[in-house]
Design an enzyme around this catalytic site. Structure first.
Site, PDB file in Angstrom:
ATOM      1  N   ASN A 391       0.820  -1.203   0.000  1.00  0.00           N
ATOM      2  CA  ASN A 391       0.000   0.000   0.000  1.00  0.00           C
ATOM      3  C   ASN A 391       0.860   1.261   0.000  1.00  0.00           C
ATOM      4  OD1 ASN A 391      -1.847   2.006   0.357  1.00  0.00           O
ATOM      5  ND2 ASN A 391      -2.559   1.339   2.355  1.00  0.00           N
ATOM      6  N   ASP A 392       1.486   1.556   1.143  1.00  0.00           N
ATOM      7  CA  ASP A 392       2.241   2.803   1.261  1.00  0.00           C
ATOM      8  C   ASP A 392       3.301   2.973   0.170  1.00  0.00           C
ATOM      9  OD1 ASP A 392       0.883   3.697   3.455  1.00  0.00           O
ATOM     10  OD2 ASP A 392       2.241   2.755   4.900  1.00  0.00           O
ATOM     11  N   VAL A 393       3.912   1.850  -0.249  1.00  0.00           N
ATOM     12  CA  VAL A 393       5.010   1.946  -1.214  1.00  0.00           C
ATOM     13  C   VAL A 393       4.526   2.303  -2.612  1.00  0.00           C
ATOM     14  CG1 VAL A 393       6.466   0.358   0.077  1.00  0.00           C
ATOM     15  CG2 VAL A 393       4.990  -0.537  -1.733  1.00  0.00           C
TER      16      VAL A 393
END
Lengths: 465, 135
Positions: A391-393
């Site tokens: 997600n964050d990446v």
């Protein structure tokens, strides 16, 4: 064995260890590198056994058989997903071994040629206490890291007021103790150093959150090397000094790479308090933004009609053990003539390179797996980006919003792909607690399911199409 | 007669004492010479080992940067295995015939380091054997 001969043998062992690391520059030479490492270890052990002071072999043999059997069984049984905790556990053993070797040298200094009991050269005492302190810190720190990774304790950071002041105070106390120990040479002070260092190891790892574990493991890797170095100086053994320095710098470089992958400074990680095991931040208000939700059939249809697919696996994929189903999906797509590759973010797993091992275990050929730098440009010319458990990446706010906590973090540019497919259990934000704007784009489709179940469903759907 | 004997004995003793004194003096000279050497040699050895240490850090730095990121996990397990070369210190401690604290500590350290050596190299080998090229 004469001293010159054994010095040459230790040098040979050190060269073997350097070759072992050098071999890891490519998967083609890596296995040979490992053989070099084993050869170096055999040379070092045999050389020491041939030393004139080593006369009784019963205990040594017994110790090697017991330790060797335990190590072999663990190494053969361990699941690759549990690799980070295994490495953490192994680091703790190096730390503890360093403490015991230092203790042995303290009680029987004559055997190491550093003086007689009660009258050890000051330089040796300094080296000994440094080796002991780092060893004990590595030991307890690794135990905490192990417990967090294994889920024995919560991965959430443990923070309390005055924590940094306490750590700083204990650090100064340790320096004071070392100075006192070098003057007094009392066994009590030696064990006091061990206990205090152990407490420090515990305290510096508990405030670090589960998601920062890749940095912690690398850091402890580095510490175990420096501990070996300290002992190497005490024993005046060049093989130990060289190896310790190699391991120490290796761990330091890996820590640096991991920090860079998260755009965090090393101190920021060490001071801790960032990120729990799961998305602790809770629900981010999504407002009236809508998402397009799809089924396994939709995913199968979209990918089957694409020319190229880049798969972006994250830790969620590893937790769900979806790598085998994922590889099966990729095989089916490749059979259709679709170009499939994998994009790995530096912090995709729980330790450096973890995701690569998990994919390799699922028989994904390593030449289909690419690092961020080498694949990021290809997203623009790719039809489908299949993000699974990450997600964050992939969050573009890391590039656009200076106020975001993940601003500046290198991300995989999945937004540039024709269509983005997200397999995720829910809309919840990642560990950084940031909402991903990609979820609400028109060319994004969300699949709310467990990574493994969804991959299997897509495989089935592809089969019936 | 008695006196003569005593005088003879005394002079014999005096001679012995003189010889011993000369010997002691020679030993003293030797000791101070050795001390000087030891002091001098001590500083030199530290610098010598420290040079090795610094150079090894540089070797490590360049070698590790050349490791492909895909193999960072095996890198960790290999470095973990080779840092167990600390076993050489444990072997020296466990080596003497007589039982002592030191020997017990050495034995424990041999066990711990062996777990790491065998475990580390085997798990590395397992990992590396998984990395295969496209067929």
């Amino acid at each position: 064995m004469s001293e010159n001969l054994s010095a040459f043998a230790y040098l040979l062992a050190s060269v073997c260890f350097i070759m072992a690391l050098r071999g890891l520059s490519s998967p083609l030479t890596a296995r040979m590198g490992n053989i070099y490492g084993i050869a170096g270890m055999v040379i070092a052990v045999v050389t020491t056994l041939a030393a004139p002071t080593v006369l009784s072999f019963t205990m040594i043999l017994l110790g090697m058989v017991i330790g060797g059997a335990i190590g072999t069984v663990i190494a053969l049984k361990i699941e690759m997903t549990a690799l980070p905790q295994l490495v953490a556990a192994f680091h703790s053993l190096v730390g503890l071994a360093a403490v015991f070797v230092a203790a042995a040298a303290f009680y029987e200094p004559a055997a190491y040629g550093i003086g007689v009991a009660g009258d050890i050269a000051v330089a040796s005492l300094v080296e000994m206490s440094i080796g002991t302190a780092i060893g004990a810190i590595t030991f307890t720190g690794s135990i905490v890291a192990f417990a967090k990774l294994q889920g024995l304790v919560s991965g959430a950071p443990v923070v309390f007021s005055g924590q940094h002041a306490l750590n700083a105070f204990l650090g100064l106390l340790l320096v004071g103790l070392v100075v006192w120990f070098c003057g007094e040479e009392s066994p009590m002070l030696f064990w006091a150093i061990v206990l205090l260092s152990g407490a420090i190891g515990l305290l510096i790892i508990i405030p670090i959150g589960g998601a920062d574990m890749p940095v912690v493991i690398s850091m402890l890797n580095s510490y175990s090397g420096w501990a070996a170095c300290g002992i190497g100086f005490t024993l005046a053994n060049p093989a130990l000094i060289i190896t310790g320095a190699l391991v120490g710098s290796s761990g330091a470089i890996l820590s640096y790479i991991m920090c860079k992958g998260m755009n965090r400074s090393f101190f920021n990680v060490i001071l801790g308090g960032f990120g729990g095991e799961d998305a602790a931040a809770g629900v981010v208000a999504t407002g009236d933004k809508t998402v397009r939700q799809g089924s396994a059939e939709d995913a199968a249809f979209i990918m089957k009609n694409a020319g190229s697919v880049i798969i972006v696996p994250g830790y969620g994929m590893a937790v769900a053990q979806a790598q085998h189903a994922l590889r099966e999906m990729a095989e089916l797509l490749k059979a259709e003539g679709i170009k499939v590759s994998y994009a790995i973010h530096p912090v995709a797993g729980r330790m450096p390179g973890h995701m690569n091992v998990l994919l390799a275990e699922a028989n994904v050929p390593y030449d289909e797996v690419f690092e961020l730098e080498s694949i990021n440009r290809d997203f623009a010319s790719t039809d489908v980006a299949f993000v699974i458990g990450a997600n964050d990446v992939t969050n573009p706010v890391a590039k656009t919003d200076p106020a975001s906590p993940i601003y500046g973090m290198p991300i995989l540019d999945v937004e540039n792909a024709g269509t983005v497919l997200f397999v995720k259990r829910s809309l919840s934000p990642g560990y950084a607690g940031v909402d991903n704007v990609l979820f609400y784009r028109d060319n994004t489709m969300m699949f709310f399911d467990d990574a493994k179940a969804m991959s299997e469903d897509i495989v089935n759907a592809l089969g019936t199409m | 007669m008695e006196t003569d004997k005593i005088v003879e004995q005394a002079s014999g003793l005096a001679k012995n004492a003189k010889a011993l004194a000369t010997e002691a003096e020679a030993l003293m000279a030797r000791v101070s010479q050795l001390n000087l050497q030891a002091d001098h040699g001590g500083a030199d050895t530290f610098v010598f080992y420290f040079s090795i240490f610094v150079l090894a850090i540089f070797v490590g730095y360049y070698v590790v940067w050349s490791v492909t990121p895909a193999l960072h996990s095996p890198l960790m397990s290999v470095t973990n295995a080779i840092s167990s070369v600390i076993i050489v210190g444990a072997l020296i401690a466990a080596g003497p015939v007589d039982m002592s604290f030191s020997k017990v500590f050495g034995f424990i350290a041999v066990v711990l380091a062996s777990v790491n050596i065998f475990g580390g190299f085997i798990v590395s080998q397992r990992m590396l054997s998984m990395f295969k090229k496209k067929k």
